[in-house]
Design an enzyme around this catalytic site. Structure first.
Site, PDB file in Angstrom:
ATOM      1  N   LYS A 169      42.251  28.788  44.290  1.00 24.28           N
ATOM      2  CA  LYS A 169      43.438  29.164  43.514  1.00 24.28           C
ATOM      3  C   LYS A 169      43.961  30.491  44.040  1.00 24.28           C
ATOM      4  CE  LYS A 169      44.723  31.364  39.950  1.00 24.28           C
ATOM      5  NZ  LYS A 169      46.022  31.818  40.504  1.00 24.28           N
ATOM      6  N   GLU A 201      34.309  40.418  43.316  1.00 25.38           N
ATOM      7  CA  GLU A 201      34.719  41.532  44.184  1.00 25.38           C
ATOM      8  C   GLU A 201      35.933  42.160  43.510  1.00 25.38           C
ATOM      9  OE1 GLU A 201      35.084  40.129  48.227  1.00 25.38           O
ATOM     10  OE2 GLU A 201      32.924  40.021  48.405  1.00 25.38           O
ATOM     11  N   GLU A 231      42.694  52.953  39.329  1.00 25.10           N
ATOM     12  CA  GLU A 231      43.082  52.319  40.593  1.00 25.10           C
ATOM     13  C   GLU A 231      44.606  52.142  40.582  1.00 25.10           C
ATOM     14  OE1 GLU A 231      42.218  48.120  41.257  1.00 25.10           O
ATOM     15  OE2 GLU A 231      41.640  48.598  43.310  1.00 25.10           O
TER      16      GLU A 231
HETATM   17  P1  NAD Z   1      44.201  39.890  39.374  1.00 28.31           P
HETATM   18  O1  NAD Z   1      42.868  40.101  38.759  1.00 28.31           O
HETATM   19  O2  NAD Z   1      45.406  40.139  38.570  1.00 28.31           O
HETATM   20  O3  NAD Z   1      44.341  38.379  39.880  1.00 28.31           O
HETATM   21  C1  NAD Z   1      43.468  37.819  40.835  1.00 28.31           C
HETATM   22  C2  NAD Z   1      43.433  36.328  40.658  1.00 28.31           C
HETATM   23  O4  NAD Z   1      42.847  35.998  39.400  1.00 28.31           O
HETATM   24  C3  NAD Z   1      44.791  35.643  40.675  1.00 28.31           C
HETATM   25  O5  NAD Z   1      44.667  34.434  41.382  1.00 28.31           O
HETATM   26  C4  NAD Z   1      45.055  35.406  39.202  1.00 28.31           C
HETATM   27  O6  NAD Z   1      45.922  34.319  38.949  1.00 28.31           O
HETATM   28  C5  NAD Z   1      43.665  35.092  38.698  1.00 28.31           C
HETATM   29  N1  NAD Z   1      43.415  35.321  37.277  1.00 28.31           N
HETATM   30  C6  NAD Z   1      43.955  36.285  36.487  1.00 28.31           C
HETATM   31  N2  NAD Z   1      43.441  36.198  35.231  1.00 28.31           N
HETATM   32  C7  NAD Z   1      42.566  35.152  35.240  1.00 28.31           C
HETATM   33  C8  NAD Z   1      41.729  34.554  34.260  1.00 28.31           C
HETATM   34  N3  NAD Z   1      41.654  35.023  33.008  1.00 28.31           N
HETATM   35  N4  NAD Z   1      40.977  33.501  34.624  1.00 28.31           N
HETATM   36  C9  NAD Z   1      41.005  33.030  35.880  1.00 28.31           C
HETATM   37  N5  NAD Z   1      41.791  33.531  36.855  1.00 28.31           N
HETATM   38  C10 NAD Z   1      42.547  34.598  36.543  1.00 28.31           C
HETATM   39  O7  NAD Z   1      44.186  40.748  40.708  1.00 28.31           O
HETATM   40  P2  NAD Z   1      45.398  40.982  41.726  1.00 28.31           P
HETATM   41  O8  NAD Z   1      46.400  41.860  41.044  1.00 28.31           O
HETATM   42  O9  NAD Z   1      45.830  39.686  42.301  1.00 28.31           O
HETATM   43  O10 NAD Z   1      44.676  41.780  42.889  1.00 28.31           O
HETATM   44  C11 NAD Z   1      44.542  43.157  42.911  1.00 28.31           C
HETATM   45  C12 NAD Z   1      43.154  43.572  42.486  1.00 28.31           C
HETATM   46  O11 NAD Z   1      42.198  42.937  43.314  1.00 28.31           O
HETATM   47  C13 NAD Z   1      42.896  45.048  42.619  1.00 28.31           C
HETATM   48  O12 NAD Z   1      42.176  45.512  41.513  1.00 28.31           O
HETATM   49  C14 NAD Z   1      42.025  45.134  43.868  1.00 28.31           C
HETATM   50  O13 NAD Z   1      41.210  46.267  43.965  1.00 28.31           O
HETATM   51  C15 NAD Z   1      41.238  43.899  43.756  1.00 28.31           C
HETATM   52  N6  NAD Z   1      40.705  43.514  45.069  1.00 28.31           N
HETATM   53  C16 NAD Z   1      39.363  43.625  45.287  1.00 28.31           C
HETATM   54  C17 NAD Z   1      38.835  43.298  46.534  1.00 28.31           C
HETATM   55  C18 NAD Z   1      37.355  43.390  46.810  1.00 28.31           C
HETATM   56  O14 NAD Z   1      36.929  42.840  47.798  1.00 28.31           O
HETATM   57  N7  NAD Z   1      36.583  44.076  45.987  1.00 28.31           N
HETATM   58  C19 NAD Z   1      39.685  42.861  47.542  1.00 28.31           C
HETATM   59  C20 NAD Z   1      41.049  42.771  47.278  1.00 28.31           C
HETATM   60  C21 NAD Z   1      41.542  43.092  46.021  1.00 28.31           C
END
Ligand code: NAD
Length: 475
Positions: A175, A251, A379
């Protein structure tokens, strides 16, 4: 407008309900495609397809060599379609096309090649016992994997999950983030073209809560959840996974500390520190967003660093010369803009940067922000760095560790002893010394505290995507 479909069971399909959403180009701010909006029924279709492909299909039974060959063929196709894949991410989230084409796409292909070979060459353990028995380990695949990805390195981070899961014989439902559906749909199509059987890699679009994301994490047919995204989302996913006792790999976010000591090679430190915070417009979990500089070089470092930041090329991400594009979406832009309000209200001083046109934030350097201010503690996920002086090594380590995150840190020093001593004292999953972002895919990758649970990479991915089994035999 084009339609970006789900890829389920080898078919490109719309949602059962016919629901769609639009995806917006953050540079033009105009919608450019419609996307199938998945819900519970679509998640169920995808899980059923992946389940059947796992339980009765050829994929888990092919063997490492044949599976690996198909994954290498997929890597070939990714390279051949590199322009298209790069443009998909650029249009979806404003990533500069040069970065997408020369970094994200090659790394995506490399992920598939690495994990294909790693799984094939990986050895188990034999444990000679002195009791007339011996024990050994097997690594059968876990089953159906839900891979939920963020929007900041769409294709590349998706492959970081999909490649090891597939290489070890699992089937996958990917997804992608709602902001970046295009490259994932293309990846699903290329996987079929490479010869992966239907149902092995499914792509399901939609939002998180109450949509495709939560429908997947709550589905009883899923055996593993690998998630990259925000720490708050990670908590919600861990809760959902606990209901079915499904192992999760999380992650999550970061607030990387970048420590520059008096004895650092200044040119090298400035160069990497710029990359550490302004790559991908700061929308990097590993961003060096807290920059700590030892007092003796502070003024000189800030002068050089600020000049380099001001010189970065900001503009249309489709222009090959652009180094920073817009932020990925209006929602994200508004979030990042909130931190400027704090700075304008007197929290620190801005040495360079500010808001640009549209959803652009220029490379921004903030000095003298209190260590307990929001811009330092939270962040930001944008091109904003706070710079702080420090006196002693111990001060630097304490400042670096004073965060609930613990994904990564950087250390710049020419002292051999310090280069070993400081990383060991830092609470971070990865520490880079005199560099940033260099990866060995065998190394563990993941974070401490709010930065996540678990590690992926090399054998760490194997532990997660398999059900390690012990066999004990009487001789
Ligand atoms: P997000 O958490 O908003 O969304 C990530 C994914 O989760 C999306 O596909 C979203 O649709 C899905 N999602 C959201 N709520 C959900 C739920 N309740 N159940 C299931 N799926 C759900 O994150 P984002 O804004 O897309 O990405 C940015 C974040 O990701 C930042 O915090 C960044 O630090 C983190 N990030 C971490 C790493 C790592 O390797 N640690 C790498 C890249 C990004």
């Amino acid at each position: 407008m084009d339609l970006i479909p789900h890829v389920i069971d080898g078919q490109e399909v719309e949602s059962v309900s016919g629901a769609r959403f639009t995806t917006v180009d953050p540079w033009t701010q105009a919608p450019y495609a419609e996307v199938a909006l998945g819900g519970a029924q679509d998640a169920d279709r995808a899980v059923t397809a992946a389940r059947a492909a796992f339980d009765t299909g050829p994929w888990p039974r092919l063997g490492f060599a044949k599976r690996g060959a198909l994954l290498h063929r997929l890597a070939d196709l990714i390279e051949q379609h590199g322009d298209e894949l790069a443009m998909a991410d650029t249009r979806d989230m404003g990533k500069p096309i040069t970065d997408a084409r020369t970094k994200d796409v090659p790394r995506t292909a490399q992920n598939f090649r690495f994990f294909a070979d790693h799984a094939r060459l990986s050895a188990g353990e034999t444990l000679p016992m002195d009791t007339g028995h011996h024990a050994y380990t097997l690594f059968p695949p876990a089953g159906v994997v839900a891979a939920i990805a963020p929007w900041n390195f769409p294709l590349m981070l998706e492959s970081w999950k999909v490649a090891p899961a597939l290489a070890w014989g699992n089937t996958v439902i990917l997804k992608p983030a709602e902001d970046t559906p295009a490259s994932a749909a293309l990846l699903g199509r290329l996987a079929l073209e490479a010869g992966l059987p239907p149902g092995v890699l499914n792509v399901l679009h939609g939002y998180g809560p109450g949509s495709a994301g939560s429908a997947l994490t709550e589905h009883p047919g899923v055996d593993r959840i690998t998630f990259t995204g925000e720490s708050g989302t990670g908590r919600a996913i861990a809760r959902a996974a606990s209901a079915n006792l499904v192992p999760v790999s999380l992650e999550l976010g970061g607030k990387g500390a970048n420590l520059v000591f008096d004895d650092a090679d200044l040119d090298n430190a400035v160069d990497w520190s710029i990359k550490a915070i302004f790559t991908n417009a700061g929308q990097v979990c590993l961003a060096g967003s807290r920059l700590f500089v030892q007092r003796g070089i502070y003024a000189e470092f800030v002068r050089r660093f600020t000049a380099a930041a001001a010189g970065l090329v900001v503009g249309d991400p489709k222009d090959p010369a652009t180094q920073l594009g817009p932020l990925a979406s209006e929602e994200h832009y508004k979030k990042v803009r909130g931190y400027f309000e704090e700075v304008q209200a007197g929290v620190g001083t801005m040495a360079t940067g500010g808001l640009g046109d549209g959803w652009v934030v220029r490379p921004t350097v903030v000095l003298d922000a209190p260590l307990d201010s929001r811009v330092v503690c939270e962040e930001v996920f944008g091109p904003i760095v706070t710079v702080h002086p420090f006196d002693t090594e111990q001060d630097a380590v304490e400042m670096a560790n004073s965060t609930r995150y613990g994904l990564n840190a950087m250390v710049f020093t020419e002292s051999l002893s310090r280069a070993h001593r400081v990383p060991a004292a830092l609470r971070a999953g990865t520490v880079w010394v005199n560099c940033f972002f260099i990866r060995d895919l065998r190394a563990p990758f993941g974070g401490v505290g709010d930065s996540g649970i678990g590690r992926e990479g090399g054998t760490f991915s194997r532990e997660f995507f398999t059900e390690p089994q012990a066999v004990v035999m009487q001789v």
